[in-house]
Design a protein around this motif. Structure first.
Motif, PDB file in Angstrom:
ATOM      1  N   GLU A  82       0.820  -1.205   0.000  1.00  0.00           N
ATOM      2  CA  GLU A  82       0.000   0.000   0.000  1.00  0.00           C
ATOM      3  C   GLU A  82       0.858   1.260   0.000  1.00  0.00           C
ATOM      4  OE1 GLU A  82      -3.316   2.489   0.040  1.00  0.00           O
ATOM      5  OE2 GLU A  82      -3.268   0.315  -0.261  1.00  0.00           O
ATOM      6  N   ALA A  83       2.004   1.206   0.682  1.00  0.00           N
ATOM      7  CA  ALA A  83       2.865   2.386   0.758  1.00  0.00           C
ATOM      8  C   ALA A  83       3.435   2.737  -0.608  1.00  0.00           C
ATOM      9  CB  ALA A  83       3.996   2.147   1.764  1.00  0.00           C
ATOM     10  N   LYS A  84       3.811   1.741  -1.373  1.00  0.00           N
ATOM     11  CA  LYS A  84       4.407   1.989  -2.686  1.00  0.00           C
ATOM     12  C   LYS A  84       3.345   2.238  -3.756  1.00  0.00           C
ATOM     13  CE  LYS A  84       8.069  -0.339  -3.737  1.00  0.00           C
ATOM     14  NZ  LYS A  84       9.003  -1.430  -4.140  1.00  0.00           N
ATOM     15  N   TYR A  85       2.225   1.512  -3.657  1.00  0.00           N
ATOM     16  CA  TYR A  85       1.158   1.627  -4.663  1.00  0.00           C
ATOM     17  C   TYR A  85      -0.188   1.825  -3.957  1.00  0.00           C
ATOM     18  CZ  TYR A  85       4.906  -0.605  -7.288  1.00  0.00           C
ATOM     19  OH  TYR A  85       6.124  -0.919  -7.833  1.00  0.00           O
ATOM     20  N   VAL A  95      -0.056   1.311 -12.740  1.00  0.00           N
ATOM     21  CA  VAL A  95       0.655   0.588 -13.801  1.00  0.00           C
ATOM     22  C   VAL A  95       1.823   1.419 -14.327  1.00  0.00           C
ATOM     23  CG1 VAL A  95       0.470  -0.357 -16.131  1.00  0.00           C
ATOM     24  CG2 VAL A  95      -1.351  -0.764 -14.465  1.00  0.00           C
ATOM     25  N   ASP A  96       1.579   2.716 -14.547  1.00  0.00           N
ATOM     26  CA  ASP A  96       2.651   3.593 -15.028  1.00  0.00           C
ATOM     27  C   ASP A  96       3.778   3.675 -14.003  1.00  0.00           C
ATOM     28  OD1 ASP A  96       1.251   4.038 -17.323  1.00  0.00           O
ATOM     29  OD2 ASP A  96       0.494   6.018 -16.735  1.00  0.00           O
ATOM     30  N   GLY A  97       3.412   3.675 -12.720  1.00  0.00           N
ATOM     31  CA  GLY A  97       4.417   3.729 -11.666  1.00  0.00           C
ATOM     32  C   GLY A  97       5.308   2.484 -11.670  1.00  0.00           C
ATOM     33  N   ILE A  98       4.677   1.320 -11.869  1.00  0.00           N
ATOM     34  CA  ILE A  98       5.442   0.067 -11.935  1.00  0.00           C
ATOM     35  C   ILE A  98       6.372   0.086 -13.142  1.00  0.00           C
ATOM     36  CG2 ILE A  98       5.260  -2.422 -12.298  1.00  0.00           C
ATOM     37  CD1 ILE A  98       2.641  -2.348 -10.714  1.00  0.00           C
ATOM     38  N   HIS A  99       5.843   0.536 -14.290  1.00  0.00           N
ATOM     39  CA  HIS A  99       6.658   0.582 -15.513  1.00  0.00           C
ATOM     40  C   HIS A  99       7.845   1.528 -15.337  1.00  0.00           C
ATOM     41  CE1 HIS A  99       6.975  -0.100 -19.928  1.00  0.00           C
ATOM     42  NE2 HIS A  99       7.675   1.026 -19.854  1.00  0.00           N
ATOM     43  N   THR A 100       7.582   2.689 -14.728  1.00  0.00           N
ATOM     44  CA  THR A 100       8.653   3.667 -14.502  1.00  0.00           C
ATOM     45  C   THR A 100       9.720   3.106 -13.573  1.00  0.00           C
ATOM     46  OG1 THR A 100       7.126   5.524 -14.814  1.00  0.00           O
ATOM     47  CG2 THR A 100       9.175   5.982 -13.634  1.00  0.00           C
ATOM     48  N   ILE A 105      15.178   0.655 -13.017  1.00  0.00           N
ATOM     49  CA  ILE A 105      16.023  -0.487 -12.659  1.00  0.00           C
ATOM     50  C   ILE A 105      16.845  -0.929 -13.849  1.00  0.00           C
ATOM     51  CG2 ILE A 105      15.941  -2.953 -12.075  1.00  0.00           C
ATOM     52  CD1 ILE A 105      13.610  -2.332 -10.224  1.00  0.00           C
ATOM     53  N   GLU A 106      16.213  -0.969 -15.034  1.00  0.00           N
ATOM     54  CA  GLU A 106      16.937  -1.366 -16.240  1.00  0.00           C
ATOM     55  C   GLU A 106      18.069  -0.383 -16.544  1.00  0.00           C
ATOM     56  OE1 GLU A 106      15.858  -2.881 -20.724  1.00  0.00           O
ATOM     57  OE2 GLU A 106      14.950  -1.015 -20.038  1.00  0.00           O
TER      58      GLU A 106
END
Length: 320
Positions: A82-85, A95-100, A105-106
């Motif tokens: 919950e803290a991160k998302y 979803v955009d946050g996860i992709h970013t 990381i890449e």
């Protein structure tokens, strides 16, 4: 990586999320396919990097983990972060946050790997110079200060002699030119092809000696001994060795941590039909036949629907 088969029912707790309108959800569904492929690709890169680093470090490979537990255990005990998302955020934003996050990381992986490979390349270049043929390798670690005579009139040259020509060298070096110090040639080192000899002579005939030696198949290597330069090279080598070990350890720990940002499961087709049959019975009702294929007396395929549709949620996760 070996496949794992799941035949038990376990809760996978997903909180209520802000899905928005049907149109936005359908658009997001298309984007999720791309995002899933991207995250999986980055996870593969990290896993391969971990395997390489463990191999060169002599570390016995073990199953990767997320938050300190095996991947399958992490999935069966999944808890939404919950803290991160925050669940109050729109689904598109999550979803955009996860992709970013995974894109960062890449990028970090590329920078860290490039830094590590740069140091490794420098160290490999030095090692090649110190371990190659006498005709091309660095001679500084083979020559001692006492091997070199340098005075107002005298110089010491280093001759690379083919091993089969050593007798010829010893018999002829004193007469290749005038002013060569008799019995001044000393063997310093041998490899599989060549032998390294010293020879002392007057500096004013050094160029003539080089030419005469080359005509007989002997190579005179340019070399100037410097204790300061040698010490500098040793320090550089020690620093590169230390930097390589430090960067390798740091990169490996970073990969272990970053791998936990995305991890997955890969079901096998073995036993899948039987498991799905059981699930359809458990989820079955009067409309269950709607989801079956035409061959099984269903309607979905005939209506142009997805042949892999089921009367329950089915989502494929790949273990990387």
């Amino acid at each position: 990586m070996a496949s794992r088969y799941w035949v038990v029912s376990l809760p996978f707790n997903i909180p209520n999320l802000r899905v928005g309108t049907l149109d936005s959800l359908l658009a997001l569904s298309d984007d999720l396919v791309k995002s899933n492929s991207f995250v999986e690709s980055v996870s593969h890169k990290i896993r391969r990097q971990i395997e390489e680093l463990e191999r060169v470090s002599g570390i016995e490979s073990s199953s990767l983990s997320v938050d300190g537990v095996p991947v399958d255990t992490y999935l069966t005990r999944f808890v939404w972060d919950e803290a991160k998302y925050p669940t109050m955020s729109p689904l598109r934003e999550i979803v955009d946050g996860i992709h970013t996050l995974v894109a960062k990381i890449e990028d970090d992986l590329k920078v860290r790997v490039a830094e590590y490979n740069n140091v490794r390349s420098q160290l490999n270049a030095i090692n090649r110079k110190q371990s190659g043929s006498l005709a091309v390798r660095d001679l500084s670690n083979l020559v001692k200060p006492e091997d070199i005579i340098t005075s107002e009139h005298l110089v010491t040259l280093l001759a690379v002699v083919p091993k089969y020509s050593q007798k010829d060298w010893l018999a002829s070096y004193e007469t290749l030119t005038s002013y060569v110090v008799p019995r001044s040639s000393k063997l310093l080192y041998e490899d599989n092809e060549y032998a390294l000899y010293t020879v002392t002579l007057f500096g004013r005939v050094a160029d003539n000696f080089r030419i005469a030696a080359r005509e007989k198949g002997f190579q005179i290597r340019d070399f100037e001994y410097s204790s300061e330069a040698q010490e500098s090279r040793n320090q550089e080598l020690e620093k590169l060795v230390h930097d390589q070990e430090s960067l390798r350890s740091s990169l490996l720990q970073w990969c272990y941590t970053s791998y936990g940002e995305a991890c997955v499961l890969a079901p096998s087709v073995k036993g899948e039909k039987k498991v799905r049959s059981i699930l359809e019975e458990l989820c079955g009702n009067a409309n269950s036949t709607f989801w079956k294929s035409e061959d099984d007396g269903g309607m979905m395929a005939g209506l142009g629907g997805d042949a892999d549709s089921h009367p329950y949620v089915s989502f494929t996760i790949n273990l990387v």
